[in-house]
Write a protein that holds these residues in place. Structure first.
Motif, PDB file in Angstrom:
ATOM      1  N   ILE A 186       0.650  -0.660   0.091  1.00 55.77           N
ATOM      2  CA  ILE A 186       0.033  -0.270  -0.103  1.00 55.77           C
ATOM      3  C   ILE A 186       0.700   0.950  -0.590  1.00 55.77           C
ATOM      4  CG2 ILE A 186      -1.770   0.985   1.493  1.00 55.77           C
ATOM      5  CD1 ILE A 186      -2.913  -1.101   3.050  1.00 55.77           C
ATOM      6  N   GLU A 187       1.818   1.579   0.705  1.00 61.59           N
ATOM      7  CA  GLU A 187       3.132   2.724   0.946  1.00 61.59           C
ATOM      8  C   GLU A 187       4.182   1.891   1.716  1.00 61.59           C
ATOM      9  OE1 GLU A 187       0.736   5.308   3.489  1.00 61.59           O
ATOM     10  OE2 GLU A 187       1.006   4.119   5.056  1.00 61.59           O
ATOM     11  N   CYS A 188       4.625   2.624   1.574  1.00 64.71           N
ATOM     12  CA  CYS A 188       6.597   2.277   1.676  1.00 64.71           C
ATOM     13  C   CYS A 188       7.230   2.826   2.274  1.00 64.71           C
ATOM     14  CB  CYS A 188       7.729   1.996   0.388  1.00 64.71           C
ATOM     15  SG  CYS A 188       6.695   0.123  -0.370  1.00 64.71           S
ATOM     16  N   TYR A 189       7.955   2.232   3.348  1.00 67.52           N
ATOM     17  CA  TYR A 189       8.717   3.650   4.165  1.00 67.52           C
ATOM     18  C   TYR A 189      10.433   3.634   4.584  1.00 67.52           C
ATOM     19  CZ  TYR A 189       4.360   2.713   6.533  1.00 67.52           C
ATOM     20  OH  TYR A 189       2.577   2.914   6.705  1.00 67.52           O
ATOM     21  N   PRO A 190      11.004   4.057   3.116  1.00 67.94           N
ATOM     22  CA  PRO A 190      12.145   4.184   3.035  1.00 67.94           C
ATOM     23  C   PRO A 190      12.979   4.722   4.375  1.00 67.94           C
ATOM     24  CG  PRO A 190      11.224   6.347   1.887  1.00 67.94           C
ATOM     25  CD  PRO A 190      10.410   5.149   2.211  1.00 67.94           C
ATOM     26  N   ALA A 191      14.422   4.501   4.630  1.00 71.42           N
ATOM     27  CA  ALA A 191      15.024   4.843   5.732  1.00 71.42           C
ATOM     28  C   ALA A 191      15.081   6.592   5.524  1.00 71.42           C
ATOM     29  CB  ALA A 191      15.919   3.984   6.021  1.00 71.42           C
ATOM     30  N   LEU A 192      14.521   7.502   4.980  1.00 71.57           N
ATOM     31  CA  LEU A 192      14.860   8.494   4.984  1.00 71.57           C
ATOM     32  C   LEU A 192      14.625   9.081   6.471  1.00 71.57           C
ATOM     33  CD1 LEU A 192      12.859   8.955   1.697  1.00 71.57           C
ATOM     34  CD2 LEU A 192      15.581   9.256   2.212  1.00 71.57           C
ATOM     35  N   ALA A 193      15.935  10.243   6.527  1.00 68.86           N
ATOM     36  CA  ALA A 193      15.858  10.904   7.818  1.00 68.86           C
ATOM     37  C   ALA A 193      14.545  12.455   7.762  1.00 68.86           C
ATOM     38  CB  ALA A 193      16.926  12.015   8.093  1.00 68.86           C
ATOM     39  N   SER A 194      14.108  12.356   6.682  1.00 69.97           N
ATOM     40  CA  SER A 194      12.618  12.785   6.771  1.00 69.97           C
ATOM     41  C   SER A 194      11.698  11.888   7.126  1.00 69.97           C
ATOM     42  CB  SER A 194      12.570  13.874   4.877  1.00 69.97           C
ATOM     43  OG  SER A 194      12.465  12.783   4.384  1.00 69.97           O
ATOM     44  N   GLY A 195      11.637  10.938   7.162  1.00 71.98           N
ATOM     45  CA  GLY A 195      10.561  10.067   7.272  1.00 71.98           C
ATOM     46  C   GLY A 195       9.555  10.205   6.741  1.00 71.98           C
ATOM     47  N   LYS A 196       9.064  10.577   5.331  1.00 70.45           N
ATOM     48  CA  LYS A 196       8.516  10.728   4.074  1.00 70.45           C
ATOM     49  C   LYS A 196       8.102   9.158   3.906  1.00 70.45           C
ATOM     50  CE  LYS A 196       9.420  15.377   3.034  1.00 70.45           C
ATOM     51  NZ  LYS A 196      10.481  16.320   0.965  1.00 70.45           N
ATOM     52  N   THR A 197       6.433   9.222   3.790  1.00 72.04           N
ATOM     53  CA  THR A 197       6.489   8.179   2.924  1.00 72.04           C
ATOM     54  C   THR A 197       5.920   8.448   1.286  1.00 72.04           C
ATOM     55  OG1 THR A 197       5.094   7.785   5.018  1.00 72.04           O
ATOM     56  CG2 THR A 197       4.301   6.570   3.102  1.00 72.04           C
ATOM     57  N   VAL A 198       6.472   7.042   1.344  1.00 73.16           N
ATOM     58  CA  VAL A 198       6.198   6.626  -0.707  1.00 73.16           C
ATOM     59  C   VAL A 198       4.603   6.090  -0.735  1.00 73.16           C
ATOM     60  CG1 VAL A 198       7.232   5.921  -2.714  1.00 73.16           C
ATOM     61  CG2 VAL A 198       9.288   6.418  -1.122  1.00 73.16           C
ATOM     62  N   THR A 199       4.148   6.624  -1.751  1.00 70.27           N
ATOM     63  CA  THR A 199       3.052   6.233  -2.633  1.00 70.27           C
ATOM     64  C   THR A 199       2.774   5.851  -3.714  1.00 70.27           C
ATOM     65  OG1 THR A 199       1.501   7.806  -2.168  1.00 70.27           O
ATOM     66  CG2 THR A 199       1.409   6.597  -0.292  1.00 70.27           C
ATOM     67  N   ARG A 200       1.802   5.048  -4.391  1.00 68.36           N
ATOM     68  CA  ARG A 200       1.957   4.686  -5.551  1.00 68.36           C
ATOM     69  C   ARG A 200       1.132   5.701  -5.778  1.00 68.36           C
ATOM     70  NH1 ARG A 200       0.728  -0.684  -7.223  1.00 68.36           N
ATOM     71  NH2 ARG A 200       1.058  -2.321  -5.387  1.00 68.36           N
ATOM     72  N   GLY A 201       1.570   5.962  -7.342  1.00 68.82           N
ATOM     73  CA  GLY A 201       1.092   6.861  -8.380  1.00 68.82           C
ATOM     74  C   GLY A 201       2.206   8.135  -8.435  1.00 68.82           C
ATOM     75  N   MET A 202       3.183   8.067  -6.740  1.00 69.07           N
ATOM     76  CA  MET A 202       4.335   8.829  -6.916  1.00 69.07           C
ATOM     77  C   MET A 202       5.497   8.121  -8.427  1.00 69.07           C
ATOM     78  SD  MET A 202       5.051   9.308  -3.375  1.00 69.07           S
ATOM     79  CE  MET A 202       7.019  10.913  -3.452  1.00 69.07           C
TER      80      MET A 202
END
Length: 287
Positions: A186-202
């Motif tokens: 559904i969504e992904c959480y890469p280990a970014l310092a910003s904590g941002k989420t990656v979602t489908r369609g991006m």
């Protein structure tokens, strides 16, 4: 050498051929007292990439601790739909990998406490993500950061190359994120310092180009340290000769991963064991 002792330096005498010959090792004990352990045949140094470099440097061997390699890793956690892709509580820790040439993709499962340290995000966001532990799948990227490190003042200084390493890092993270989505995430959480989420369609590639500008933009872990006392016939380019004997000495061998001249990309345990056997398995390794 007992595990509770710490080697401080090797003591030398000059051999008949003008080379250095180890005659003893000075040790610092846990209580601060010092002891001298005399050598009968020679000294085998096997403290690992950093410790061996420090010991040899403290013993007067010049040029140690350079061109250290690491296998650098970073996770991407994915939130899966209910019932999709198996039960996160019923997995082995590491079962598969894909070799993509410049990097590896590795699956890995973590129990709750370990996952809590690995899960990206801050405070409430982190807590909400961990509540879905049974639905999160985790995998990581692993790429060889070849000869980027150096032991400085007893500590490892390691800096990725902006032109060579960061593009590989971005591509690896984007590829793994796409793999998660292909598996139904559904969504992904890469280990970014910003904590941002990656979602489908991006635009995933553009996302990582924007978010990873320097190595501190991403949580990185390191493993399999190699190098620092590279093997080379020419003492100008290496610390040990092809028989793993320290250049300019008669009876000091280095038998750990610190003699690797470049990064071997994968877990170094078997290669290190083979190197130790190669160095010491001859009838007289000190000749």
């Amino acid at each position: 050498m007992l595990p509770e002792t710490k080697a401080e330096q090797i003591l030398w005498q000059e051999a008949a051929n003008g080379k250095l010959e180890a005659e003893a090792v000075r040790l610092v004990m846990p209580d601060g007292s010092k002891r001298i352990v005399r050598t009968r045949v020679g000294v085998v140094v096997a403290g690992g990439t950093i410790a061996s470099s420090k010991l040899l440097d403290a013993s007067g061997i010049e040029g140690t601790g350079y061109q250290i390699s690491l296998n650098v890793a970073s996770p991407v956690v994915a939130l899966m739909p209910d019932g999709k892709g198996g039960n996160a509580w019923d997995e082995d820790q590491m079962t598969s990998y894909v070799d993509c040439g410049q990097y590896l993709l590795e699956s890995h499962f973590q129990p709750p406490m370990a996952m809590a340290s690995l899960m990206p995000g801050w405070f409430g966001t982190h807590a909400e993500r961990m509540k879905n532990f049974s639905r999160v799948h985790s995998a990581g990227i692993l790429f060889p950061a070849d000869r980027r490190g150096q032991v400085v003042d007893g500590k490892l200084k390691f800096v990725l190359d902006v032109e060579d390493d960061l593009p590989v890092l971005r591509h690896a993270m984007a590829t793994l994120t796409k793999v998660h989505f292909a598996a139904g995430a559904i969504e992904c959480y890469p280990a970014l310092a910003s904590g941002k989420t990656v979602t489908r369609g991006m635009d995933i590639d553009e996302f990582f180009r924007r978010e990873i500008r320097q190595q501190d933009d991403l949580t990185l872990s390191s493993s399999h340290p190699q190098g620092g006392n590279a093997i080379n016939e020419n003492p100008q380019y290496g610390i040990v000769d092809p028989r793993c004997r320290v250049h300019g000495t008669t009876n000091v061998l280095v038998t750990d991963a610190s003699v690797f001249p470049s990064c071997i990309r994968v877990n170094a345990q078997w290669t290190t064991m083979a190197m130790a056997h190669y160095a010491t398995g001859r009838s007289d390794p000190f000749r």
